[in-house]
Design a protein around this motif. Sequence first.
Motif, mmCIF file in Angstrom:
data_model
loop_
_atom_site.group_PDB
_atom_site.id
_atom_site.type_symbol
_atom_site.label_atom_id
_atom_site.label_comp_id
_atom_site.label_asym_id
_atom_site.label_seq_id
_atom_site.Cartn_x
_atom_site.Cartn_y
_atom_site.Cartn_z
ATOM 1 N N ASP A 1 -25.985 4.715 -10.956
ATOM 2 C CA ASP A 1 -26.905 5.644 -11.269
ATOM 3 C C ASP A 1 -27.516 5.522 -12.443
ATOM 4 O O ASP A 1 -27.093 6.148 -13.484
ATOM 5 C CB ASP A 1 -26.588 6.969 -10.812
ATOM 6 N N ARG A 2 -28.698 5.164 -12.647
ATOM 7 C CA ARG A 2 -29.283 4.807 -13.804
ATOM 8 C C ARG A 2 -30.751 5.642 -13.770
ATOM 9 O O ARG A 2 -31.874 5.203 -14.442
ATOM 10 C CB ARG A 2 -29.850 3.444 -14.271
ATOM 11 N N SER A 3 -30.677 6.593 -13.203
ATOM 12 C CA SER A 3 -31.842 7.672 -13.081
ATOM 13 C C SER A 3 -32.113 8.180 -14.491
ATOM 14 O O SER A 3 -33.344 8.813 -14.683
ATOM 15 C CB SER A 3 -31.899 8.610 -12.196
ATOM 16 N N MET A 4 -31.129 8.157 -15.285
ATOM 17 C CA MET A 4 -31.440 8.999 -16.569
ATOM 18 C C MET A 4 -32.236 8.336 -17.364
ATOM 19 O O MET A 4 -32.172 7.163 -17.651
ATOM 20 C CB MET A 4 -29.927 9.230 -17.093
ATOM 21 N N HIS A 5 -33.182 8.834 -18.058
ATOM 22 C CA HIS A 5 -33.964 8.116 -19.332
ATOM 23 C C HIS A 5 -32.935 8.042 -20.431
ATOM 24 O O HIS A 5 -32.240 8.838 -21.023
ATOM 25 C CB HIS A 5 -35.071 8.984 -19.670
ATOM 26 N N ILE B 1 -38.610 -0.388 -24.248
ATOM 27 C CA ILE B 1 -39.533 -0.522 -25.384
ATOM 28 C C ILE B 1 -40.144 -1.636 -24.809
ATOM 29 O O ILE B 1 -41.593 -1.815 -25.097
ATOM 30 C CB ILE B 1 -38.805 -0.641 -26.653
ATOM 31 N N MET B 2 -39.631 -2.934 -24.633
ATOM 32 C CA MET B 2 -40.346 -4.053 -24.146
ATOM 33 C C MET B 2 -40.256 -4.121 -22.621
ATOM 34 O O MET B 2 -39.183 -4.150 -21.953
ATOM 35 C CB MET B 2 -39.449 -5.153 -24.715
ATOM 36 N N ASN B 3 -41.393 -4.077 -22.039
ATOM 37 C CA ASN B 3 -41.646 -4.242 -20.658
ATOM 38 C C ASN B 3 -40.590 -3.300 -19.909
ATOM 39 O O ASN B 3 -39.758 -3.779 -19.033
ATOM 40 C CB ASN B 3 -41.297 -5.643 -20.292
ATOM 41 N N PRO B 4 -40.950 -2.032 -19.735
ATOM 42 C CA PRO B 4 -40.137 -1.149 -19.041
ATOM 43 C C PRO B 4 -40.075 -1.452 -17.566
ATOM 44 O O PRO B 4 -41.136 -1.877 -17.337
ATOM 45 C CB PRO B 4 -40.721 0.216 -19.362
ATOM 46 N N LYS B 5 -39.018 -1.135 -16.980
ATOM 47 C CA LYS B 5 -38.843 -1.217 -15.270
ATOM 48 C C LYS B 5 -39.618 -0.162 -14.748
ATOM 49 O O LYS B 5 -39.668 1.219 -15.185
ATOM 50 C CB LYS B 5 -37.529 -1.121 -14.912
ATOM 51 N N LYS B 6 -40.127 -0.555 -13.748
ATOM 52 C CA LYS B 6 -40.990 0.515 -12.837
ATOM 53 C C LYS B 6 -40.100 1.272 -11.954
ATOM 54 O O LYS B 6 -40.358 2.322 -11.739
ATOM 55 C CB LYS B 6 -42.132 -0.101 -12.040
ATOM 56 N N LYS B 7 -38.785 0.650 -11.661
ATOM 57 C CA LYS B 7 -37.874 1.449 -10.830
ATOM 58 C C LYS B 7 -36.480 0.958 -11.560
ATOM 59 O O LYS B 7 -36.310 0.010 -12.216
ATOM 60 C CB LYS B 7 -37.703 0.662 -9.427
ATOM 61 N N ALA B 8 -35.544 1.957 -11.638
ATOM 62 C CA ALA B 8 -34.371 2.114 -12.116
ATOM 63 C C ALA B 8 -33.577 0.959 -11.475
ATOM 64 O O ALA B 8 -33.443 0.848 -10.327
ATOM 65 C CB ALA B 8 -33.653 3.270 -12.031
ATOM 66 N N LEU B 9 -32.782 0.007 -12.240
ATOM 67 C CA LEU B 9 -31.690 -0.767 -11.820
ATOM 68 C C LEU B 9 -30.528 -0.303 -11.180
ATOM 69 O O LEU B 9 -30.110 0.636 -11.879
ATOM 70 C CB LEU B 9 -31.525 -1.837 -13.142
#
Length: 297
Positions: free
Chosen positions: A264-268, A196-204
Motif C-alpha cells: 500500500d503506497r497511498s501515503m504521500h 520530484i522527477m516525473n511523478p507517477k499518476k497512480k501509486a505503484l
Amino acid sequence: MADRTRPPGAKTFLDHRLRQEDAHIGKTKWNNDPMSSLVSVEVNIIDGCNRKCHFCPHAKPKIYPNRYDWKMSNQIVSIIGAQLRQIDYRGRISMSGYGEPMLNKEVAGHISNFRSWLPNNIIEMNTNGDPLTVANIQRVFEAGLTEMYVNLYDNKRQISHFIKMFREAGRHNYILRPHFDPDDNYGLIINNRSGIMNPKKKALEKRCHYTFYKMFIDWNGDVLFCANDWGRNLIVGNICHSHIKDIWMSDQMKKIRLPLAEGDRSMHPCSQCNVNGTLHGKSSFDTLMKHYGKHPS
C-alpha cells in the motif's frame, strides 16, 4: 589487472549489496534485537552538487537548488557516531545523500570522527569523481574510509583516468560505476526521487523494504522516513533531540512500514514514487515484521 568496474567477487553492484547484507546477518544472527534490522545509515553531509545530471533533482534548480551552506557539522557526526556505538551498530555508514560529499571540505574530519566511534564498521562514499585528486583520495582513506564508489557519467575514458589516479594514490578499495550508456539506463536503476522527477499518476502497487533496512540522516540531524524522499516531505525525528533507536523503532515508523509491507503506497510521497523497493532488505523486513507480530511473506 582486476576489473575495477565490478565489485570484487560480484557480477553486479546489486550482488555486492546482497553480499554486504549477508555479512551483516552473519554478525547479528544471534541477536534478537529488532535494531539489527538497520543495515545502512546514509548521511547527507552537503546539499550541493557540481553536476546537473538529467535524472537528478539538481538538474532543476527551481525545484531543487544547490545549498552548499547546508553542511553537516562535526558535532552532528559525533552524535550519530555515539548513538550508533551505544546500540552496537554493525552496519555501514554511507556518505552519499543529496549532494557530492567531496565538496564538503570537512569530509576527512567527518570520516575520522565516524571511525573513532565505529572502529570496525564499513564507512563508504559515493562520489561523481570530479573533485578527486591523488592527495584527497589519500586523505580520506587515511582518515578511515573503507571503500569509495566512483560514479562515471561521461565516457569510457574516465575508467583509465581514475585507475591511474587511484594507483598513484596507492589505494585499491574503490569501484568504478559506469553510468554513461543511455541505452543501458546509464547503468542505473533510475527512480523518480519520490515524485520530484516525473511523478507517477497512480501509486505503484508494490511492497517496499527501504524503511525496514536504511536510515537517512540529513545534514542538520533530521531523519527522513526514506532516503528517496528528496522533497523532505516526512521527517520522523532529529538525532539531536531523540535517540536513533527511538526514532527507528517509533510508532510513526511502524505506521509507515506496515502499509508498505502490504504493497500500500497511498501515503504521500510513496504514492508518487516508482522505486522497486524489494531488490534487497528482505532479511530486515522479516526481522521487523516478526517484531511487530506479523507474518512476513
